[in-house]
Scaffold this active site. Structure first.
Site, PDB file in Angstrom:
ATOM      1  CG  HIS A 193      -1.869   1.180   1.223  1.00 56.62           C
ATOM      2  ND1 HIS A 193      -3.159   1.086   0.729  1.00 56.62           N
ATOM      3  CD2 HIS A 193      -1.722   2.458   1.633  1.00 56.62           C
ATOM      4  CE1 HIS A 193      -3.757   2.243   0.843  1.00 56.62           C
ATOM      5  NE2 HIS A 193      -2.903   3.106   1.387  1.00 56.62           N
ATOM      6  CB  CYS A 194       2.012   3.386  -2.695  1.00 57.87           C
ATOM      7  SG  CYS A 194       3.118   4.788  -2.983  1.00 57.87           S
ATOM      8  N   PRO A 195       1.522   5.039   0.395  1.00 59.54           N
ATOM      9  CG  PRO A 195       2.955   5.811   2.062  1.00 59.54           C
ATOM     10  CD  PRO A 195       2.716   4.636   1.169  1.00 59.54           C
ATOM     11  N   GLY A 198      -1.846   6.909  -2.282  1.00 63.85           N
ATOM     12  CA  GLY A 198      -3.091   6.690  -1.559  1.00 63.85           C
ATOM     13  C   GLY A 198      -3.876   5.499  -2.063  1.00 63.85           C
ATOM     14  CD  GLN A 199      -6.283   2.169  -4.729  1.00 59.79           C
ATOM     15  OE1 GLN A 199      -6.467   1.557  -3.676  1.00 59.79           O
ATOM     16  NE2 GLN A 199      -7.275   2.662  -5.468  1.00 59.79           N
TER      17      GLN A 199
END
Length: 420
Positions: A193-195, A198-199
């Site tokens: 999950h890549c901050p 945001g996805q």
């Protein structure tokens, strides 16, 4: 005449979705719960590009006849590269990453629930028969038994991998899928999950994610080189002194420092994912050392692995978020005859605090005591009681008092004293 039954309430699937996603444009765009970080990422990308474009415009208005590194070609190239990078960012964050459809109730045969799509990979995996899957029907009938945490699934090349059961989505996850605790969804080929976008990064957006970080790296190098060329071009106006030229171009100095620092971050990320892509691994698998001691069943060679990411057709989303669904009546949640909540409570699931990674091939001792012969094929030998892990063989050997027997007052106690 009796009163007519009220019509069931109908809503779009995205309006009743149990994940933590945010939907826009009537469910056509799906974002993660931390989609607000997109604004920060956009600012971090656009800021150096705006500064470089400003310098290009000022050089055009200066009317200087000296050879300039910044001009109309640099301005056009900067705008096109910036828009391309932002487009990849938007494509990464606004599409379904490969969310596995949820089940309305736990699986009954082989891991497929009543709401499974027969054509989905999750349903296809349910055709594999193992001792664990044969035992599921018995689990439904006996609330004291536990649903197996894993089952074996055959993948391409004749390899057999072990998949976990998801307590939240009520399904056995497809191979390489994992549950994202932030988005609260199981995702096909879950990477991480890549901050910054945001996805979740998964099967359906990994291609755009790699293009996003690689173009970000190129943009950093592009701005860094052009800023140095601009400083070098101003040396003639400062008597050939490089220090005076640097002092006369403070914005170029800021861009050089900014892009130098950023290039280490996004450049390292690009190199790391280039390695993962060439070996057909995910970040999740690599961080858990999944293939350090065993063969990677998905590795088909560097060329084939890269082709799988960029040249393979994009699989369609397994969720029709704009489809209409009928909401069950309020009393269905409390119905013991098969409501979505009651059906889940009939199974005593293994706690989520289990620390052993069963996908790594760890085998518990099946020879330990089991309550029934059918449990001998399962891969666990412990159950939890009152929050404490108790071995089955220890539990069977313990002497349980009979509540129907009246104690004899004259009978000696274990400590030699009489009962009062």
């Amino acid at each position: 005449m009796g009163e007519p039954e009220p019509e069931p309430e109908r809503r779009r699937l995205y309006q009743v979705w149990k994940g933590s996603n945010k939907f826009l444009c009537g469910g056509r765009l799906i974002f993660g719960p931390d989609a607000g970080s997109l604004f920060l990422s956009t600012v971090l990308i656009a800021s150096p590009l705006v500064g470089l474009c400003f310098q290009c415009v000022t050089k055009l208005d200066s009317g200087s006849k000296d050879k300039q590194a910044l001009g109309m070609p640099a301005l056009v190239a900067t705008i096109l590269l910036g828009l391309t990078n932002l487009a990849f960012l938007f494509l990464t964050s606004s599409r379904d990453p490969g969310i596995v459809p949820r089940n309305a109730r736990p699986p009954e045969r082989g891991g497929a629930g009543d709401g499974d799509d027969p054509a989905s990979p999750a349903a296809a995996d349910a055709d594999v028969t193992t001792p664990s899957t044969e035992w599921v029907a018995t689990t439904l009938a006996n609330p004291h038994l536990r649903l197996p945490r894993t089952k074996d699934v055959a993948v391409a090349g004749g390899h057999v991998v072990r998949v976990k059961y998801c307590d939240t989505c009520l399904l056995y996850r497809p191979p390489r899928a994992s549950h994202c605790s932030i988005c609260n969804n199981c995702v096909h080929k879950f990477d991480h999950h890549c901050p910054w976008v945001g996805q979740c990064i998964g099967l359906r957006n990994y291609r755009f994610f790699f293009l996003f970080i690689s173009t970000s790296t190129f943009l950093c190098l592009y701005v860094f080189v052009l800023s140095w060329l601009n400083i070098a071009a101003q040396r003639g106006a400062h008597g050939g002194s490089l220090l005076k030229s640097i002092a006369g171009e403070p914005l170029s100095v800021v861009l050089i420092v900014y892009t130098f620092v950023s290039a280490w971050f996004v450049g390292g990320l690009t190199v790391f994912h280039a390695y993962l892509m060439s070996t057909n691994q995910t970040t999740y698998e690599n961080f858990r050392y999944r293939y350090d001691k065993k063969e990677n069943p998905y590795d088909r060679g560097v060329a084939a692995n890269i082709s799988e990411v960029f040249c393979a057709g994009m699989p369609p989303s397994l969720n029709k978020f704009r489809a209409w669904v009928e909401l069950p009546p309020p009393e269905a949640a409390f119905d013991d005859g098969g409501g979505p909540l009651s059906s889940r409570s009939k199974i005593d699931l293994v706690g989520r605090d289990e620390k052993i990674d069963l996908e790594m091939g760890h085998h518990h001792n099946p020879a330990a005591g089991t309550p029934a012969a059918i449990l001998q094929g399962l891969h666990y030998a412990e159950t939890e009681k009152n929050g404490v892990s108790v071995h089955v063989k220890d539990r069977e050997s313990a002497e349980a008092p009979d509540p129907l027997v009246i104690p004899d007052p004259e009978a000696p106690r274990h400590d030699g004293a009489k009962a009062e």
